[in-house]
Design a protein around this motif. Sequence first.
Motif, PDB file in Angstrom:
ATOM      1  N   ILE A  19      -3.677   7.054  -4.604  1.00  0.00           N
ATOM      2  CA  ILE A  19      -3.643   5.891  -5.289  1.00  0.00           C
ATOM      3  C   ILE A  19      -4.852   5.441  -6.109  1.00  0.00           C
ATOM      4  N   ALA A  20      -4.699   5.111  -7.427  1.00  0.00           N
ATOM      5  CA  ALA A  20      -5.710   5.007  -8.362  1.00  0.00           C
ATOM      6  C   ALA A  20      -6.548   4.016  -8.212  1.00  0.00           C
ATOM      7  N   GLN A  21      -6.103   2.760  -7.293  1.00  0.00           N
ATOM      8  CA  GLN A  21      -6.873   1.705  -7.084  1.00  0.00           C
ATOM      9  C   GLN A  21      -7.607   1.837  -6.120  1.00  0.00           C
ATOM     10  N   LEU A  22      -7.895   2.988  -5.308  1.00  0.00           N
ATOM     11  CA  LEU A  22      -8.754   3.349  -4.374  1.00  0.00           C
ATOM     12  C   LEU A  22      -9.739   4.308  -4.344  1.00  0.00           C
ATOM     13  N   THR A  23     -10.853   3.980  -4.199  1.00  0.00           N
ATOM     14  CA  THR A  23     -11.817   5.240  -4.310  1.00  0.00           C
ATOM     15  C   THR A  23     -12.304   5.650  -2.837  1.00  0.00           C
ATOM     16  N   LEU A  24     -12.269   6.889  -2.451  1.00  0.00           N
ATOM     17  CA  LEU A  24     -12.518   7.313  -1.210  1.00  0.00           C
ATOM     18  C   LEU A  24     -13.942   8.032  -1.269  1.00  0.00           C
ATOM     19  N   TYR A  39     -13.640   3.906   9.142  1.00  0.00           N
ATOM     20  CA  TYR A  39     -12.950   4.723   7.711  1.00  0.00           C
ATOM     21  C   TYR A  39     -13.260   3.524   6.698  1.00  0.00           C
ATOM     22  N   SER A  40     -14.112   3.791   5.997  1.00  0.00           N
ATOM     23  CA  SER A  40     -14.370   2.898   4.860  1.00  0.00           C
ATOM     24  C   SER A  40     -13.985   3.416   3.460  1.00  0.00           C
ATOM     25  N   ILE A  41     -13.428   2.484   2.812  1.00  0.00           N
ATOM     26  CA  ILE A  41     -13.007   3.199   1.330  1.00  0.00           C
ATOM     27  C   ILE A  41     -13.302   1.938   0.327  1.00  0.00           C
ATOM     28  N   LEU A  42     -13.317   1.935  -0.852  1.00  0.00           N
ATOM     29  CA  LEU A  42     -13.482   1.148  -2.033  1.00  0.00           C
ATOM     30  C   LEU A  42     -12.029   0.658  -2.490  1.00  0.00           C
ATOM     31  N   ALA A  43     -11.545  -0.633  -2.705  1.00  0.00           N
ATOM     32  CA  ALA A  43     -10.366  -0.907  -2.974  1.00  0.00           C
ATOM     33  C   ALA A  43     -10.452  -1.998  -4.112  1.00  0.00           C
ATOM     34  N   ASP A  44      -9.662  -1.918  -5.111  1.00  0.00           N
ATOM     35  CA  ASP A  44      -9.266  -2.915  -6.213  1.00  0.00           C
ATOM     36  C   ASP A  44      -8.964  -4.000  -5.450  1.00  0.00           C
ATOM     37  N   ARG A  45      -9.101  -5.273  -5.805  1.00  0.00           N
ATOM     38  CA  ARG A  45      -8.359  -6.357  -5.046  1.00  0.00           C
ATOM     39  C   ARG A  45      -8.443  -6.197  -3.395  1.00  0.00           C
ATOM     40  N   ARG A  46      -9.769  -6.086  -3.225  1.00  0.00           N
ATOM     41  CA  ARG A  46     -10.106  -5.669  -1.802  1.00  0.00           C
ATOM     42  C   ARG A  46      -9.482  -7.031  -1.094  1.00  0.00           C
ATOM     43  N   ASP A  47      -9.777  -8.295  -1.088  1.00  0.00           N
ATOM     44  CA  ASP A  47      -9.508  -9.252  -0.457  1.00  0.00           C
ATOM     45  C   ASP A  47      -8.152  -9.516  -0.079  1.00  0.00           C
ATOM     46  N   GLU A  48      -7.327  -9.338  -1.300  1.00  0.00           N
ATOM     47  CA  GLU A  48      -5.913  -9.397  -1.433  1.00  0.00           C
ATOM     48  C   GLU A  48      -5.315  -8.388  -0.400  1.00  0.00           C
ATOM     49  N   LEU A  49      -5.836  -7.157  -0.733  1.00  0.00           N
ATOM     50  CA  LEU A  49      -5.404  -6.037   0.167  1.00  0.00           C
ATOM     51  C   LEU A  49      -5.429  -6.237   1.657  1.00  0.00           C
ATOM     52  N   ASP A  50      -6.522  -6.817   1.990  1.00  0.00           N
ATOM     53  CA  ASP A  50      -6.968  -7.085   3.286  1.00  0.00           C
ATOM     54  C   ASP A  50      -6.074  -8.156   3.730  1.00  0.00           C
ATOM     55  N   GLU A  51      -5.704  -9.416   3.360  1.00  0.00           N
ATOM     56  CA  GLU A  51      -4.820 -10.183   3.567  1.00  0.00           C
ATOM     57  C   GLU A  51      -3.557  -9.616   3.806  1.00  0.00           C
ATOM     58  N   TYR A  52      -2.930  -8.823   2.963  1.00  0.00           N
ATOM     59  CA  TYR A  52      -1.818  -8.328   2.869  1.00  0.00           C
ATOM     60  C   TYR A  52      -1.663  -7.295   4.085  1.00  0.00           C
ATOM     61  N   LEU A  53      -2.450  -6.448   4.452  1.00  0.00           N
ATOM     62  CA  LEU A  53      -2.531  -5.557   5.592  1.00  0.00           C
ATOM     63  C   LEU A  53      -2.368  -6.460   6.863  1.00  0.00           C
ATOM     64  N   GLN A  54      -3.298  -7.368   6.976  1.00  0.00           N
ATOM     65  CA  GLN A  54      -3.347  -8.145   8.125  1.00  0.00           C
ATOM     66  C   GLN A  54      -2.099  -8.751   8.381  1.00  0.00           C
ATOM     67  N   GLU A 114       2.337   0.939   3.104  1.00  0.00           N
ATOM     68  CA  GLU A 114       2.025  -0.600   2.843  1.00  0.00           C
ATOM     69  C   GLU A 114       1.066  -0.749   1.865  1.00  0.00           C
ATOM     70  N   ILE A 115       0.073   0.268   1.835  1.00  0.00           N
ATOM     71  CA  ILE A 115      -1.002   0.204   0.795  1.00  0.00           C
ATOM     72  C   ILE A 115      -0.281   0.526  -0.745  1.00  0.00           C
ATOM     73  N   LYS A 116       0.538   1.510  -0.407  1.00  0.00           N
ATOM     74  CA  LYS A 116       1.089   1.790  -1.945  1.00  0.00           C
ATOM     75  C   LYS A 116       2.034   0.687  -2.412  1.00  0.00           C
ATOM     76  N   LYS A 117       2.928   0.228  -1.409  1.00  0.00           N
ATOM     77  CA  LYS A 117       3.671  -1.077  -1.713  1.00  0.00           C
ATOM     78  C   LYS A 117       2.912  -2.153  -2.500  1.00  0.00           C
ATOM     79  N   PHE A 118       1.755  -2.543  -1.656  1.00  0.00           N
ATOM     80  CA  PHE A 118       0.681  -3.607  -2.380  1.00  0.00           C
ATOM     81  C   PHE A 118       0.279  -3.245  -3.847  1.00  0.00           C
ATOM     82  N   TYR A 119       0.018  -1.922  -4.027  1.00  0.00           N
ATOM     83  CA  TYR A 119      -0.533  -1.739  -5.338  1.00  0.00           C
ATOM     84  C   TYR A 119       0.770  -1.434  -6.380  1.00  0.00           C
ATOM     85  N   GLY A 120       1.858  -1.449  -5.736  1.00  0.00           N
ATOM     86  CA  GLY A 120       3.098  -1.246  -6.778  1.00  0.00           C
ATOM     87  C   GLY A 120       3.687   0.282  -6.800  1.00  0.00           C
ATOM     88  N   GLY A 121       3.305   0.742  -5.803  1.00  0.00           N
ATOM     89  CA  GLY A 121       3.989   2.254  -5.588  1.00  0.00           C
ATOM     90  C   GLY A 121       5.046   2.675  -5.004  1.00  0.00           C
TER      91      GLY A 121
END
Length: 121
Positions: A19-24, A39-54, A114-121
């Motif tokens: 997933i290109a929007q993530l940096t491991l 297990y920490s990663i860097l994510a584009d639009r982190r706050d939106e991703l966090d809210e979506y995952l929750q 769900e993460i792929k879905k969030f980023y449109g994948g």
Amino acid sequence: ITQTRINNAEFLDKELSKIAQLTLPPREHDRVKQVFHIYSILADRRDELDEYLQSTGIDSKVHYPVPMHLQPAAEKYGYVEGSLPITEKVAKSVISLPVHEFIKKDDLTKMVLEIKKFYGG
């Protein structure tokens, strides 16, 4: 317990690295045995991703959203926002995903989907 966490993290590394929007973070498996307490990663639009995952029942977390140099205890050192731009960028994009020993393979697969879905994948 440790091996289960390692296996879960390795699964996430493999799947999330696509997933290109993530940096491991780089892993040094040949020199370091990580337990993956977090297990920490860097994510584009982190706050939106966090809210979506929750909202999908995935217990993501934002650990350490305020970098150390901007904590009240560090005021005496005179740092202001912008003093450490890389640190601040990381603090705004870091997210932790569940990788504990009780999570099931189906849950890990759902998380990836769900993460792929969030980023449109």
